[in-house]
Design a protein around this motif. Structure first.
Motif, mmCIF file in Angstrom:
data_model
loop_
_atom_site.group_PDB
_atom_site.id
_atom_site.type_symbol
_atom_site.label_atom_id
_atom_site.label_comp_id
_atom_site.label_asym_id
_atom_site.label_seq_id
_atom_site.Cartn_x
_atom_site.Cartn_y
_atom_site.Cartn_z
ATOM 1 N N ARG A 1 0.848 -1.188 0.000
ATOM 2 C CA ARG A 1 0.000 0.000 0.000
ATOM 3 C C ARG A 1 0.888 1.244 0.000
ATOM 4 O O ARG A 1 1.778 1.387 0.839
ATOM 5 N N VAL A 2 0.613 2.159 -0.951
ATOM 6 C CA VAL A 2 1.461 3.332 -1.142
ATOM 7 C C VAL A 2 0.612 4.596 -1.029
ATOM 8 O O VAL A 2 -0.444 4.714 -1.657
ATOM 9 N N PHE A 3 1.091 5.535 -0.231
ATOM 10 C CA PHE A 3 0.458 6.846 -0.091
ATOM 11 C C PHE A 3 1.377 7.890 -0.691
ATOM 12 O O PHE A 3 2.545 7.980 -0.309
ATOM 13 N N LEU A 4 0.874 8.646 -1.672
ATOM 14 C CA LEU A 4 1.661 9.758 -2.195
ATOM 15 C C LEU A 4 1.353 10.997 -1.379
ATOM 16 O O LEU A 4 0.201 11.416 -1.262
ATOM 17 N N TYR A 5 2.411 11.583 -0.824
ATOM 18 C CA TYR A 5 2.277 12.818 -0.044
ATOM 19 C C TYR A 5 2.820 13.965 -0.887
ATOM 20 O O TYR A 5 4.012 14.090 -1.111
ATOM 21 N N ASP A 6 1.884 14.789 -1.346
ATOM 22 C CA ASP A 6 2.238 15.958 -2.149
ATOM 23 C C ASP A 6 2.613 17.130 -1.250
ATOM 24 O O ASP A 6 3.717 17.677 -1.335
ATOM 25 N N SER A 7 1.700 17.516 -0.377
ATOM 26 C CA SER A 7 1.919 18.676 0.489
ATOM 27 C C SER A 7 0.751 18.771 1.464
ATOM 28 O O SER A 7 -0.198 17.994 1.390
ATOM 29 N N GLY A 8 0.830 19.767 2.365
ATOM 30 C CA GLY A 8 -0.254 20.026 3.301
ATOM 31 C C GLY A 8 -0.010 19.411 4.659
ATOM 32 O O GLY A 8 0.433 18.262 4.751
ATOM 33 N N THR A 9 -0.304 20.182 5.711
ATOM 34 C CA THR A 9 -0.178 19.673 7.073
ATOM 35 C C THR A 9 -1.534 19.517 7.740
ATOM 36 O O THR A 9 -1.801 18.495 8.366
ATOM 37 N N ASP A 10 -2.421 20.491 7.590
ATOM 38 C CA ASP A 10 -3.767 20.353 8.159
ATOM 39 C C ASP A 10 -4.535 19.236 7.462
ATOM 40 O O ASP A 10 -5.200 18.426 8.097
ATOM 41 N N GLN A 11 -4.447 19.214 6.150
ATOM 42 C CA GLN A 11 -5.009 18.146 5.323
ATOM 43 C C GLN A 11 -4.030 17.883 4.189
ATOM 44 O O GLN A 11 -3.536 18.831 3.551
ATOM 45 N N PRO A 12 -3.730 16.641 3.889
ATOM 46 C CA PRO A 12 -2.743 16.364 2.847
ATOM 47 C C PRO A 12 -3.341 16.392 1.440
ATOM 48 O O PRO A 12 -4.490 16.000 1.231
ATOM 49 N N PHE A 13 -2.537 16.875 0.501
ATOM 50 C CA PHE A 13 -2.845 16.701 -0.917
ATOM 51 C C PHE A 13 -2.176 15.409 -1.375
ATOM 52 O O PHE A 13 -1.061 15.083 -0.972
ATOM 53 N N THR A 14 -2.878 14.701 -2.230
ATOM 54 C CA THR A 14 -2.367 13.411 -2.691
ATOM 55 C C THR A 14 -2.777 13.182 -4.138
ATOM 56 O O THR A 14 -3.390 14.050 -4.778
ATOM 57 N N ALA A 15 -2.440 12.026 -4.660
ATOM 58 C CA ALA A 15 -2.710 11.676 -6.050
ATOM 59 C C ALA A 15 -3.926 10.770 -6.139
ATOM 60 O O ALA A 15 -3.952 9.692 -5.549
ATOM 61 N N GLY A 16 -4.926 11.209 -6.895
ATOM 62 C CA GLY A 16 -6.017 10.324 -7.267
ATOM 63 C C GLY A 16 -5.600 9.484 -8.469
ATOM 64 O O GLY A 16 -4.428 9.406 -8.826
ATOM 65 N N GLN A 17 -6.584 8.904 -9.139
ATOM 66 C CA GLN A 17 -6.285 7.964 -10.224
ATOM 67 C C GLN A 17 -5.945 8.648 -11.540
ATOM 68 O O GLN A 17 -5.545 7.982 -12.501
ATOM 69 N N GLN A 18 -6.086 9.985 -11.600
ATOM 70 C CA GLN A 18 -5.955 10.678 -12.881
ATOM 71 C C GLN A 18 -4.648 11.449 -13.041
ATOM 72 O O GLN A 18 -4.555 12.327 -13.897
ATOM 73 N N VAL A 19 -3.624 11.132 -12.252
ATOM 74 C CA VAL A 19 -2.328 11.791 -12.402
ATOM 75 C C VAL A 19 -1.226 10.737 -12.504
ATOM 76 O O VAL A 19 -1.396 9.596 -12.058
ATOM 77 N N PRO A 20 -0.074 11.095 -13.094
ATOM 78 C CA PRO A 20 0.970 10.099 -13.358
ATOM 79 C C PRO A 20 1.419 9.253 -12.169
ATOM 80 O O PRO A 20 1.680 8.053 -12.360
ATOM 81 N N PRO A 21 1.547 9.801 -10.951
ATOM 82 C CA PRO A 21 2.004 8.925 -9.864
ATOM 83 C C PRO A 21 1.122 7.703 -9.631
ATOM 84 O O PRO A 21 1.617 6.669 -9.174
#
Length: 325
Positions: A205-225
């Protein structure tokens, strides 16, 4: 723009070199009709293209189009262009701005085509959209991956498929179809090689952490990661989200119990700062990936649509294979 005097005598691989296209100057009235996010658009062969971010410039340089690039706009998130496989090509064109894309930059540079993504370059809020540029007689090209949330003319591709579509369409617009086909073939071969040894066993299981501390931004199914994770043998814990870059709750991250965390490395938000946060924040410090120190750093330009997506896939595939061993 600085134009090349000639073609380099020796080229490396197609992707690592800007040479090899040997494009004759097209007739001024040469036009071609190509899809733009589901809309048929007539393009005149561009001579002064403007690229927004590394992914756009990389696509043009990989097709040997340096002589047709007026310049690039590179916001602070992008790593230095000196670190790019196409550093020599960046050096031959002008950096027009180190901020966000806007209409004034394009008009002042007398650009005739802007290559960018929807909501990653083009923006209603900032007053630079394909419709606005059409009205000024300036062409626009949108990354197919970003068409997912473009209003009016929807188009949907898996992110890696969108990369191939972009290269094919840019090849048509600039009249370098053969070059585009060769680049796409090389990319597909590299993807096939990187995924050859992916096991059918349970995927980490992999979580992509883009940015954000209060709430994280991450990758859904529609981006390259998302494709990088899946093709390499992992499972994006937010792959069920029909979204591009999106905000989630930390509670959802904790519930997912990621075994690996992929960190998107911005130039202005270094990966190490994000890792330090994850290691110390009460919400995340007990996650399996954090406790096992399983952090994989994905370069910003490996995470946005561009040829370097395949670099990211190759590196992450090797990383997961090493974990298994």
């Amino acid at each position: 723009m600085i134009r090349r005097a000639g073609i380099a005598l020796v080229c490396g691989t197609l992707l690592a070199s800007g040479c090899g296209a040997q494009i004759a100057p097209p007739a001024a009235e040469t036009t071609v009709t190509v899809q733009r996010c589901g809309e048929s658009v007539q393009y005149t062969r561009p001579q002064r293209a403007i690229a927004y971010e590394g992914g756009s410039a990389d696509k043009l340089f990989s097709l040997g189009l340096t002589d047709r690039v007026r310049g690039y706009v590179m916001p602070p998130a992008n790593p230095p262009v000196s670190e790019s496989p196409w550093a020599a090509e960046y050096a031959k064109v002008d950096m027009l701005s180190d901020d966000l894309l806007n209409k004034e930059i394009v008009v002042d540079a007398k650009g005739d085509l802007v290559v960018a993504g929807w909501n990653s370059g083009f923006s209603d809020r900032r007053g630079i959209t394909p419709e606005i540029l059409d009205g000024l007689g300036i062409g626009s090209f949108m990354h197919a991956e970003s068409c997912f949330n473009y209003p009016g003319f929807p188009e949907r591709h898996r992110p890696f498929d969108g990369l191939y579509v972009d290269l094919e369409r840019l090849g048509q617009i600039f009249g370098v179809e053969d070059r585009a086909a060769a680049v796409i073939t090389e990319l597909r071969q590299r993807v096939a090689a990187a995924t050859r040894d992916v096991a059918d066993a349970e995927r980490p299981r992999v979580f992509l952490y883009d940015s954000g501390t209060d709430q994280p931004f991450t990758a859904g199914q529609q981006v390259p990661p998302n494709d990088i994770i899946e093709y390499a043998g992992g499972r994006n814990v937010f792959a069920d989200l029909e979204a591009r870059w999106t905000q989630v709750a930390w509670e959802a991250v904790v519930d997912a119990q990621p075994e690996v965390i992929m960190i998107l490395d911005y130039n202005d938000q270094p990966a190490q700062e994000k890792i330090d946060f994850l290691r110390t924040d009460p919400k995340t410090k007990e996650l399996p990936a954090v406790k096992a120190n399983r952090f994989f750093v994905l370069d910003y330009n490996e995470g946005i649509s561009g040829p370097r997506n395949v670099d990211g896939l190759e590196r992450f595939s090797t990383y997961l294979q090493d974990l298994e061993r």
